[in-house]
Design a protein around this motif. Structure first.
Motif, short mmCIF file in Angstrom:
data_model
loop_
_atom_site.label_atom_id
_atom_site.label_comp_id
_atom_site.label_asym_id
_atom_site.label_seq_id
_atom_site.Cartn_x
_atom_site.Cartn_y
_atom_site.Cartn_z
N GLY A 228 -1.81 0.36 -3.48
CA GLY A 228 -0.72 -0.47 -3.99
C GLY A 228 -1.16 -1.93 -4.10
O GLY A 228 -0.84 -2.60 -5.09
N ALA A 229 -1.91 -2.39 -3.11
CA ALA A 229 -2.45 -3.76 -3.18
C ALA A 229 -3.44 -3.89 -4.33
O ALA A 229 -3.43 -4.88 -5.07
N TYR A 230 -4.32 -2.88 -4.48
CA TYR A 230 -5.26 -2.89 -5.61
C TYR A 230 -4.52 -2.92 -6.94
O TYR A 230 -4.92 -3.61 -7.87
N LEU A 231 -3.44 -2.14 -7.03
CA LEU A 231 -2.65 -2.11 -8.25
C LEU A 231 -2.06 -3.49 -8.54
O LEU A 231 -2.12 -3.98 -9.67
N GLY A 232 -1.51 -4.12 -7.52
CA GLY A 232 -0.96 -5.47 -7.69
C GLY A 232 -2.01 -6.46 -8.16
O GLY A 232 -1.76 -7.27 -9.07
N LEU A 233 -3.20 -6.39 -7.58
CA LEU A 233 -4.28 -7.27 -7.99
C LEU A 233 -4.72 -7.00 -9.43
O LEU A 233 -5.00 -7.93 -10.19
N ALA A 234 -4.76 -5.73 -9.80
CA ALA A 234 -5.18 -5.37 -11.15
C ALA A 234 -4.15 -5.86 -12.18
O ALA A 234 -4.53 -6.37 -13.24
N VAL A 235 -2.87 -5.70 -11.87
CA VAL A 235 -1.82 -6.17 -12.79
C VAL A 235 -1.89 -7.69 -12.90
O VAL A 235 -1.80 -8.25 -14.00
N TRP A 236 -2.08 -8.35 -11.79
CA TRP A 236 -2.21 -9.81 -11.78
C TRP A 236 -3.41 -10.23 -12.64
O TRP A 236 -3.32 -11.13 -13.48
N GLY A 237 -4.55 -9.59 -12.43
CA GLY A 237 -5.74 -9.90 -13.22
C GLY A 237 -5.54 -9.65 -14.70
O GLY A 237 -5.97 -10.44 -15.54
N PHE A 238 -4.89 -8.54 -15.03
CA PHE A 238 -4.62 -8.21 -16.43
C PHE A 238 -3.75 -9.29 -17.07
O PHE A 238 -4.01 -9.74 -18.19
N ALA A 239 -2.72 -9.72 -16.35
CA ALA A 239 -1.82 -10.76 -16.87
C ALA A 239 -2.55 -12.09 -17.03
O ALA A 239 -2.39 -12.76 -18.05
N LYS A 240 -3.35 -12.46 -16.05
CA LYS A 240 -4.10 -13.72 -16.13
C LYS A 240 -5.09 -13.67 -17.27
O LYS A 240 -5.31 -14.65 -17.96
N TRP A 241 -5.70 -12.51 -17.46
CA TRP A 241 -6.68 -12.33 -18.54
C TRP A 241 -5.99 -12.52 -19.88
O TRP A 241 -6.54 -13.14 -20.78
N SER A 242 -4.77 -11.99 -20.03
CA SER A 242 -4.02 -12.12 -21.28
C SER A 242 -3.73 -13.58 -21.59
O SER A 242 -3.89 -14.02 -22.73
N TRP B 101 -4.21 7.16 -7.82
CA TRP B 101 -4.55 7.17 -6.39
C TRP B 101 -3.29 7.04 -5.52
O TRP B 101 -3.19 7.69 -4.47
N ILE B 102 -2.34 6.22 -5.94
CA ILE B 102 -1.10 6.07 -5.17
C ILE B 102 -0.35 7.40 -5.12
O ILE B 102 0.11 7.83 -4.05
N ALA B 103 -0.24 8.07 -6.26
CA ALA B 103 0.44 9.37 -6.29
C ALA B 103 -0.31 10.39 -5.43
O ALA B 103 0.30 11.14 -4.65
N TYR B 104 -1.63 10.40 -5.56
CA TYR B 104 -2.46 11.34 -4.80
C TYR B 104 -2.26 11.16 -3.29
O TYR B 104 -2.00 12.12 -2.56
N HIS B 105 -2.37 9.95 -2.83
CA HIS B 105 -2.24 9.69 -1.39
C HIS B 105 -0.80 9.82 -0.90
O HIS B 105 -0.58 10.16 0.26
N SER B 106 0.17 9.57 -1.79
CA SER B 106 1.58 9.78 -1.41
C SER B 106 1.84 11.25 -1.13
O SER B 106 2.51 11.60 -0.15
N LEU B 107 1.32 12.12 -2.00
CA LEU B 107 1.51 13.56 -1.80
C LEU B 107 0.84 14.06 -0.52
O LEU B 107 1.29 15.02 0.09
N ARG B 108 -0.21 13.38 -0.13
CA ARG B 108 -0.92 13.74 1.11
C ARG B 108 -0.33 13.03 2.33
O ARG B 108 -0.81 13.20 3.44
N GLU B 109 0.67 12.18 2.08
CA GLU B 109 1.32 11.37 3.12
C GLU B 109 0.31 10.50 3.88
O GLU B 109 0.41 10.30 5.09
N ASP B 110 -0.62 9.96 3.13
CA ASP B 110 -1.65 9.06 3.67
C ASP B 110 -1.21 7.63 3.37
O ASP B 110 -1.66 7.01 2.42
N TRP B 111 -0.28 7.14 4.18
CA TRP B 111 0.38 5.88 3.89
C TRP B 111 -0.53 4.65 3.94
O TRP B 111 -0.34 3.73 3.12
N SER C 193 -3.55 4.49 2.87
CA SER C 193 -4.23 4.49 1.57
C SER C 193 -3.26 4.14 0.45
O SER C 193 -3.64 3.47 -0.52
N VAL C 194 -2.01 4.58 0.57
CA VAL C 194 -0.99 4.20 -0.42
C VAL C 194 -0.84 2.68 -0.42
O VAL C 194 -0.78 2.05 -1.49
N LEU C 195 -0.79 2.09 0.75
CA LEU C 195 -0.69 0.63 0.86
C LEU C 195 -1.91 -0.05 0.25
O LEU C 195 -1.78 -1.02 -0.51
N LEU C 196 -3.10 0.46 0.54
CA LEU C 196 -4.32 -0.11 0.00
C LEU C 196 -4.34 -0.06 -1.53
O LEU C 196 -4.58 -1.07 -2.20
#
Length: 83
Positions: free
Chosen positions: A56-70, A39-49, A51-54
């Motif tokens: 990116g935040a989702y990605l950060g939360l997912a990585v955080w959740g994955f790490a906490k889960w581990s 989604w970040i790549a998709y919205h970056s190519l469309r210059e929909d900043w 959505s890129v920010l949104l």
């Protein structure tokens, strides 16, 4: 055509990843991370900043959740003597 295909793939991954998370499966977070990267790549190519920010935040939360889960999973294995 390629952008539309990428969007459909990202939708499928986003939904399946969230199903995995709802079912408390760690793979759900991993799938969700991949979906957010698309989604970040998709919205970056469309210059929909916004959505890129949104996503990116989702990605950060997912990585955080994955790490906490581990960490939590490792601690449960130690306390159950399954390591």
């Amino acid at each position: 055509m390629l952008m539309k295909l990428a969007a459909y793939i990202a939708v499928a991954l986003s939904l399946s990843g969230n199903v995995g998370v709802v079912k408390r499966k760690r793979w759900g977070m991993g799938v969700w991370i991949i979906a957010n990267v698309i989604w970040i790549a998709y919205h970056s190519l469309r210059e929909d900043w916004p959505s890129v920010l949104l996503f990116g935040a989702y990605l950060g939360l997912a990585v955080w959740g994955f790490a906490k889960w581990s960490v939590r999973q490792s601690q449960e294995e130690v306390s159950n003597g399954t390591t």
